[in-house]
Design an enzyme around this catalytic site. Structure first.
Site, short mmCIF file in Angstrom:
data_model
loop_
_atom_site.label_atom_id
_atom_site.label_comp_id
_atom_site.label_asym_id
_atom_site.label_seq_id
_atom_site.Cartn_x
_atom_site.Cartn_y
_atom_site.Cartn_z
N GLN A 110 -26.21 -23.34 -22.36
CA GLN A 110 -26.03 -22.39 -21.37
C GLN A 110 -27.03 -22.70 -20.14
O GLN A 110 -27.05 -22.01 -19.31
CB GLN A 110 -26.07 -20.98 -21.96
CG GLN A 110 -24.82 -20.70 -22.54
CD GLN A 110 -25.15 -19.16 -23.60
OE1 GLN A 110 -25.85 -18.64 -23.15
NE2 GLN A 110 -24.02 -18.87 -24.32
N HIS A 176 -28.85 -17.86 -23.88
CA HIS A 176 -29.29 -16.59 -23.13
C HIS A 176 -30.37 -16.83 -22.19
O HIS A 176 -31.66 -16.12 -22.33
CB HIS A 176 -29.67 -15.77 -24.29
CG HIS A 176 -28.14 -15.50 -24.79
ND1 HIS A 176 -28.06 -14.25 -26.05
CD2 HIS A 176 -27.16 -16.08 -24.89
CE1 HIS A 176 -27.01 -14.23 -26.59
NE2 HIS A 176 -26.35 -15.34 -25.92
N GLU A 272 -22.27 -4.39 -21.43
CA GLU A 272 -22.92 -3.02 -21.02
C GLU A 272 -23.41 -3.14 -19.31
O GLU A 272 -23.62 -4.17 -18.91
CB GLU A 272 -24.41 -2.77 -21.59
CG GLU A 272 -24.35 -2.33 -22.91
CD GLU A 272 -25.73 -1.94 -23.54
OE1 GLU A 272 -25.85 -1.68 -24.79
OE2 GLU A 272 -26.72 -1.93 -22.66
N TYR A 282 -33.62 -0.16 -22.87
CA TYR A 282 -31.94 -0.06 -23.12
C TYR A 282 -31.54 -0.74 -24.33
O TYR A 282 -30.53 -0.76 -24.40
CB TYR A 282 -31.70 -0.95 -21.81
CG TYR A 282 -31.88 -0.27 -20.52
CD1 TYR A 282 -30.65 0.83 -20.21
CD2 TYR A 282 -32.85 -0.23 -20.09
CE1 TYR A 282 -31.07 1.52 -18.93
CE2 TYR A 282 -33.35 0.88 -18.72
CZ TYR A 282 -32.14 1.43 -18.27
OH TYR A 282 -32.41 2.36 -17.43
N TYR A 293 -21.31 -11.55 -34.69
CA TYR A 293 -20.06 -12.27 -34.51
C TYR A 293 -19.37 -12.55 -35.74
O TYR A 293 -18.18 -13.14 -35.77
CB TYR A 293 -20.36 -13.67 -33.87
CG TYR A 293 -20.72 -13.45 -32.44
CD1 TYR A 293 -19.62 -13.02 -31.59
CD2 TYR A 293 -22.12 -13.55 -31.91
CE1 TYR A 293 -20.24 -12.84 -30.07
CE2 TYR A 293 -22.21 -13.34 -30.67
CZ TYR A 293 -21.50 -13.15 -29.53
OH TYR A 293 -21.74 -12.74 -28.36
#
Length: 404
Positions: A110, A176, A272, A282, A293
């Protein structure tokens, strides 16, 4: 050899298609996280917004290589990042060759070249900012970083390039990174930094204040130092932190009041929408809507805890969010102030109607268009969307009959 770029004129409309909840039953899909309940009404599965429009789709550029972010320049050009490490300028139906001068990026998984932003004074300074997965050969692994440089008058090169911020610590994972860049009304720069896909039991992850993992950061765009007014000043906390306990934020935008909103990738069944406030927690990975997963609980499997904030909204099944705007344009007055969010898994633009700071309704626009990575508003109020892929594309969405 890179694939050839094929540029199509704005006048070439691919199709006239209904802009409607083409799969209006998305609220009927079974949840991926069983047995969880929202904390308040319309925190998830808000009522589907009825109605339909006729939209035209026009392909502006094809053959892009995993496009990730884009931003307008004051002269009408559009800067577009490609994840493999190239930056291009789209203007008047033409896509430039790669702009030179960018640092090396780690484009595994990513990672790569991610978001791009310009400050309001670009016309005077020609300064741009970009986020990227930075290889850390000296430390091992990689991490999110923010660089800046000056775009040449011909938009062919970046000069005076320097890295102003480096996420700490680096990790040897291709996952990420975040990462969106948003200027606030004081000229400070919000940076969203992913939690690097560390396991939920990791003690030094998104809950720890001594790192930049799973955080919204607020920095001085000139120096990369913590902005004045940030909430944490104690020695054990990173002063760049604005809020914490996030997972992987790939969507962020200011609302008409100038407040930052974010949308983050959750686990399976737990994307979210948040309105991050300074110094607040949070919850990730202590509380979350969603499961791992393999369908096992995340941590203790709880969705609420004292001292941790509830999301404004969550999606189960997930939409895989990337890129967002608050619509402010003339072409779609009925959307004024609505949130429009790119859906990678949803394959659509997700529209949220807000009532104050709560979600009152949801609609899936152009269902099946592809993996929507980023969204911008054209000067005439049309939408521009980046479709992720190799090849990817830049597409204009307009009300039927609007001039291209």
């Amino acid at each position: 050899m890179s694939k050839p770029l094929r540029i199509l004129s704005c006048a070439l409309a691919l199709a006239l298609v209904p802009l409607s909840p083409a799969r209006a039953d998305f609220n009927d899909y079974p949840p991926e996280a069983k047995g969880q309940s929202p904390a308040f009404a319309n925190q998830t599965r808000a009522p589907i917004i009825p109605g339909a429009l006729r939209l035209s789709r026009t392909s502006l550029a094809e053959g892009l290589r995993s496009p990730w972010g884009m931003t307008w320049l004051p002269d009408g050009g559009l800067l577009i990042t490609e994840r493999e490490g190239t930056l291009r300028l789209y203007r008047d139906g033409q896509l430039s060759a790669p702009i030179t001068g960018l640092p090396a990026v780690d484009s595994d998984g990513q990672g790569g070249l991610l978001d791009v932003a310009v400050a309001p004074d670009f016309a005077q300074t020609r300064q741009i900012w970009f986020s990227f997965a930075e290889p850390r050969g000296d430390q091992g692994g990689n991490a999110t970083a923010v660089g800046t440089g000056k775009l040449s008058e011909g938009a062919s090169a970046l000069t005076d390039v320097r890295v102003i911020f480096q996420q700490e610590p680096p990790h040897a994972t291709p996952m990420h990174f975040g990462s969106r860049l948003v200027f606030d009304r004081d000229g400070q720069l919000y940076v969203t930094a992913g939690e690097r896909s560390l396991p939920p039991e990791e003690p030094d992850g998104a809950q720890a204040l001594g790192n930049h993992l799973g955080k919204v950061l607020r920095i001085d765009p000139a120096t990369g130092a913590a902005s004045a007014g940030n909430p944490f000043t104690e020695a054990q906390a990173r002063p760049e932190i604005w809020s914490y306990g996030h997972r992987n934020i790939q969507a962020a935008a200011l609302d008409p009041q100038g407040r930052l909103w974010t949308v983050e990738h959750g686990p399976k069944g737990g994307d979210e929408l948040n309105l991050p406030q300074p110094g607040l927690n949070y919850g990730w990975p202590v509380i979350t809507y969603g499961v791992q997963y393999d369908d096992n609980p995340v941590g203790a499997g709880i969705t609420a805890k004292d001292g941790m904030e509830q999301p404004v909204y969550y999606w189960d099944p997930v939409i895989a969010p990337s890129g967002m705007i608050f619509y402010q344009g003339e072409m779609f007055p009925e959307w004024q102030g609505d949130l429009l969010i790119g859906g990678l898994r949803a394959g659509s633009v997700v529209r949220l109607k807000l009532d104050g700071d709560r979600v009152a309704g949801e609609q899936r626009l152009v269902q099946g268009i592809g993996r929507v990575r980023d969204i911008e508003i054209a000067p005439d109020g049309a939408l521009l969307v980046l479709i992720d892929g190799d090849p990817g594309s830049l597409i204009r969405l307009a009300r039927r009959g609007a001039a291209p």
